[in-house]
Design a protein around this motif. Structure first.
Motif, short mmCIF file in Angstrom:
data_model
loop_
_atom_site.label_atom_id
_atom_site.label_comp_id
_atom_site.label_asym_id
_atom_site.label_seq_id
_atom_site.Cartn_x
_atom_site.Cartn_y
_atom_site.Cartn_z
N UNK A 118 0.89 -1.15 -0.05
CA UNK A 118 -0.08 0.03 0.12
C UNK A 118 1.05 1.22 -0.02
N UNK A 119 1.96 1.14 0.75
CA UNK A 119 2.73 2.33 0.84
C UNK A 119 3.56 2.54 -0.43
N UNK A 120 4.08 1.45 -1.09
CA UNK A 120 4.63 1.53 -2.28
C UNK A 120 3.82 2.29 -3.55
N UNK A 121 2.53 1.91 -3.36
CA UNK A 121 1.37 2.20 -4.51
C UNK A 121 1.27 3.77 -4.13
N UNK A 122 1.09 3.95 -3.06
CA UNK A 122 0.89 5.46 -2.83
C UNK A 122 2.09 6.42 -3.09
N UNK A 123 3.16 5.91 -2.93
CA UNK A 123 4.60 6.61 -3.23
C UNK A 123 4.47 6.78 -4.71
N UNK A 124 4.20 5.64 -5.47
CA UNK A 124 4.17 5.74 -6.89
C UNK A 124 3.05 6.55 -7.49
#
Length: 67
Positions: free
Chosen positions: A11-17
């Motif tokens: 989830x954090x990676x998707x939000x960062x992207x």
């Protein structure tokens, strides 16, 4: 490592992207709006469309309610 911790990282990676794509789309729109000297109007229209598309997809990824 639990499944919940792994999902939290995803989830954090998707939000960062999503944040990166949103910033890139906003920068693209800004450059198109203020730097159109000598560019054909068809290219300007395509640049606006691409910028809005990037901005929309980035915001969707940034604000998505992931499970």
């Amino acid at each position: 490592m639990t499944v919940e911790a792994e999902q939290s990282r995803v989830d954090a990676l998707i939000r960062l992207v999503g944040a990166i794509v949103t910033l890139f789309g906003a920068a693209w729109l800004y450059q198109t709006a203020f730097n159109t000297s000598g560019v054909a109007s068809e290219i300007v229209t395509i640049n606006y469309a691409l910028g809005l598309l990037l901005l929309g997809v980035g915001l969707l990824a940034l604000l998505a309610k992931l499970k």
